[in-house]
Enzyme design. Structure first.
Site, short mmCIF file in Angstrom:
data_model
loop_
_atom_site.label_atom_id
_atom_site.label_comp_id
_atom_site.label_asym_id
_atom_site.label_seq_id
_atom_site.Cartn_x
_atom_site.Cartn_y
_atom_site.Cartn_z
N ASN A 71 1.09 -0.83 -0.17
CA ASN A 71 0.13 -0.45 -0.02
C ASN A 71 0.47 1.48 -0.36
O ASN A 71 0.08 2.19 -0.07
CB ASN A 71 -0.98 -0.17 0.68
CG ASN A 71 -0.10 0.36 2.66
OD1 ASN A 71 0.67 -0.73 2.90
ND2 ASN A 71 -1.35 0.45 2.97
N GLU A 109 4.97 -3.56 12.21
CA GLU A 109 4.09 -2.77 12.19
C GLU A 109 2.77 -3.30 11.71
O GLU A 109 2.86 -3.97 10.84
CB GLU A 109 4.48 -1.37 11.66
CG GLU A 109 3.64 -0.44 11.57
CD GLU A 109 2.70 -0.28 10.72
OE1 GLU A 109 1.35 -0.86 10.85
OE2 GLU A 109 2.85 0.06 9.52
N CYS A 130 -3.57 1.40 6.55
CA CYS A 130 -2.83 0.61 8.18
C CYS A 130 -3.20 1.81 9.35
O CYS A 130 -3.68 1.43 10.43
CB CYS A 130 -1.57 -0.15 8.51
SG CYS A 130 -0.81 1.10 8.49
N GLU A 184 8.69 2.84 14.42
CA GLU A 184 9.56 3.59 13.53
C GLU A 184 9.19 4.85 13.31
O GLU A 184 8.90 6.23 13.60
CB GLU A 184 8.88 2.64 11.77
CG GLU A 184 9.13 1.49 11.90
CD GLU A 184 8.92 0.34 9.88
OE1 GLU A 184 9.62 -0.47 10.60
OE2 GLU A 184 7.50 1.06 10.33
#
Length: 529
Positions: free
Chosen positions: A174, A275, A309, A482
């Site tokens: 994505n 993640e 997400c 991150e």
């Protein structure tokens, strides 16, 4: 063509045109990239345009053998790369950033054709991806250790930070460029080398990044890419998560897949960053500015057709403003959303990544309607992988769309009465990546922000990702962070160095003002001199 009410929208008219990927041949790479060389594999797999279903290119279908070659190359390169000074690594990352910026149009076209994202959003992703290289090029020179006061007079305590080694980087489709640079920028800045396995739907973006890394002067073996098909993904993933030469695994994707990779990495006790899935609540309280809340909902939900997400999945609106919010949101959808191929400048909503994704949204809509939800906008799956942006009212927490992540353009609205009720619904999930709420009550803002069980909170804001801020979740949404100054820490080990045996032969006495101190130099002399 604007979205209309239920049943008004057919196939996008722009889809009757032909679209072709027109970029520099140098950036349209289809081989694997290992040890600074472009390599073939025994077979290839097709990359398809999700908007048309047409083949864009055939890409090398790397398997376990190629993955092992890449790991070995990265391991060998690590011992020279970690010896580069922080400034040298910083300069190379900055050159890579400059090349991404210079080639942004072609890189954005790649994203649009293999991912389906509208061109405006693809350009935004390239700026975002480049931003991580810029950020970590600067952070490379700020990997500081510590000197800690010791309780013993004859010892000194030093804490050194050192790269963990080879990092396996497994990324989703994505954000096919930004999810790579967010991980790789941090890894390379820390002194690690990497092997990237991009998603099978979007390998072309990863391979274009490899070409630009080569042009930037990133040494052979430091950055490797092994594209592979869905069929070979398990075997390649197994090599990347179990090979003893790999010191770190970083993955972005579903919670279910993350659990599998965690188990694979456990046998060799690798460092792991995950993640994973989200199920973000979007809460609108009575005190909210409704117009700003509607704008925030549009940005959060319909970016990349709901395939992020951190996009909002459950919309909770307090009773007093519920009807007003629904009405304004429907009008905004009518006015702003246009389906089509991502390369058409009028398109705001591209296709979903594949037919399976579209069918999932359709299934959630049918489930909600069967339990009493009302379709106020959209509601239909179109040909191929397109699905109409859909607004549902009278939604309950028993419906599938409020119990699992959608990853599509479905906006279900739940009515609530009290703050306590909203928090209970929002926190009733096994994942906790992002959450959003709109309120103008300062006390409420602090209460809700502190009590939402998520790793990231947007307050009166529907977009929150930026290289400077930490990105990650709680519960089963992942491990580690991150981006930000914390992102580089995921690729560093802390080594404690105890420097002992420092007892002096004698003690120093202070200088006596006005008297010469023979042999003392500048700092005084020993009592036994």
């Amino acid at each position: 063509m604007a979205m209309g009410k239920t049943g008004d929208v057919g196939l996008p008219l722009v889809m009757h045109r032909q679209y072709s990927l027109d970029i520099s041949a140098q950036l349209l790479r289809t081989q694997g990239y290992v040890n600074g060389q472009w390599i073939n594999a025994p077979s290839t797999f097709p990359v398809l345009d999700p908007a048309t279903g047409e083949e864009i290119a055939k890409v090398a279908d790397c398997g376990p053998a190629e993955a092992k070659l890449a790991v070995d190359a990265a391991y060998k390169a690590f011992y020279s790369w970690k010896q580069h000074t922080a400034k040298e690594r910083s300069v190379l990352l900055r050159k890579w950033y400059d090349l991404l910026t210079l080639n942004k149009e072609d890189l954005a076209k790649l994203i649009t054709f293999e991912c389906g994202k509208p061109m405006k959003e693809s350009l935004g992703e390239i700026a975002y991806a480049a931003g991580f290289l810029e950020w970590f090029s600067e952070e490379a020179r700020r990997v500081y250790g510590d000197v800690v006061p010791s309780a013993a007079k004859d010892r000194r305590i030093l804490l050194l930070k050192q790269p963990v080694g080879v990092a396996s980087i497994i990324t989703p489709w994505n954000f096919p460029s930004a999810m790579i640079t967010r991980k790789v920028g941090a890894a390379l800045a820390a002194g690690c080398t990497v092997v990237v396995k991009p998603a099978e739907d979007t390998p072309l973006s990863a391979l274009a990044l490899a070409e630009l890394a080569s042009q930037a002067g990133i040494p052979a073996g430091v950055f490797n890419v092994v594209p592979c098909s869905r069929e070979k993904t398990p075997s390649v993933g197994t090599v990347l998560c179990t090979d003893p030469l790999v010191g770190k695994v970083s993955f972005t994707g579903s919670t279910a897949t993350g659990k599998i990779l965690l188990k694979l990495a456990a046998d060799t006790v690798k460092r792991v960053s995950m993640e994973l899935g989200g199920h973000a609540p979007f809460i609108v309280f009575d005190s909210a500015d409704v117009d700003k809340a509607v704008a925030g909902a549009m940005n959060s939900k319909f970016r990349n057709s709901g395939q992020t997400c951190v996009c909002s999945n459950r919309f909770l609106v307090q009773s007093r403003i519920h009807d007003c919010f629904i009405e304004k949101l429907g009008k905004a959808m009518d006015a702003e959303l246009r389906l089509g191929h991502g390369s058409d400048p009028n398109t705001t909503q591209g296709p979903l990544i594949n037919v399976r994704a579209s069918e999932k949204v359709e299934h959630q809509v049918m489930d909600a309607v069967s339990q009493g939800a009302k379709v106020l906008r959209g509601g239909k799956r179109l040909d191929g992988s397109f699905h109409q942006p859909t607004l549902l009212a009278d939604v309950t927490t028993d419906m599938l769309c409020t119990r699992e992540e959608t990853f599509g353009p479905l906006l279900p609205v739940i009515r609530f009465s009290t703050e306590e009720e909203a928090l209970a619904i929002a926190n009733a999930s096994h994942v906790g990546l992002a959450g959003y709420f709109f309120s103008q009550d300062v006390s409420q803002i602090w209460r809700v922000a502190e009590n939402l069980e998520v790793g990231m909170v947007g307050v009166n804001e529907g977009l929150l990702s930026t290289p400077e801020a930490s990105f990650g979740g709680v519960k089963q949404s992942g491990l580690g962070r991150e981006g930000s100054k914390y992102g580089i820490e995921e690729y560093l080990d802390v080594k404690y160095m105890c420097f002992g045996g420092l007892t002096p032969e004698g003690t120093l006495r202070p200088l006596t003002p006005g008297l010469p101190q023979v042999g003392s130099g500048e700092f005084g002399q020993r009592e036994d001199s």
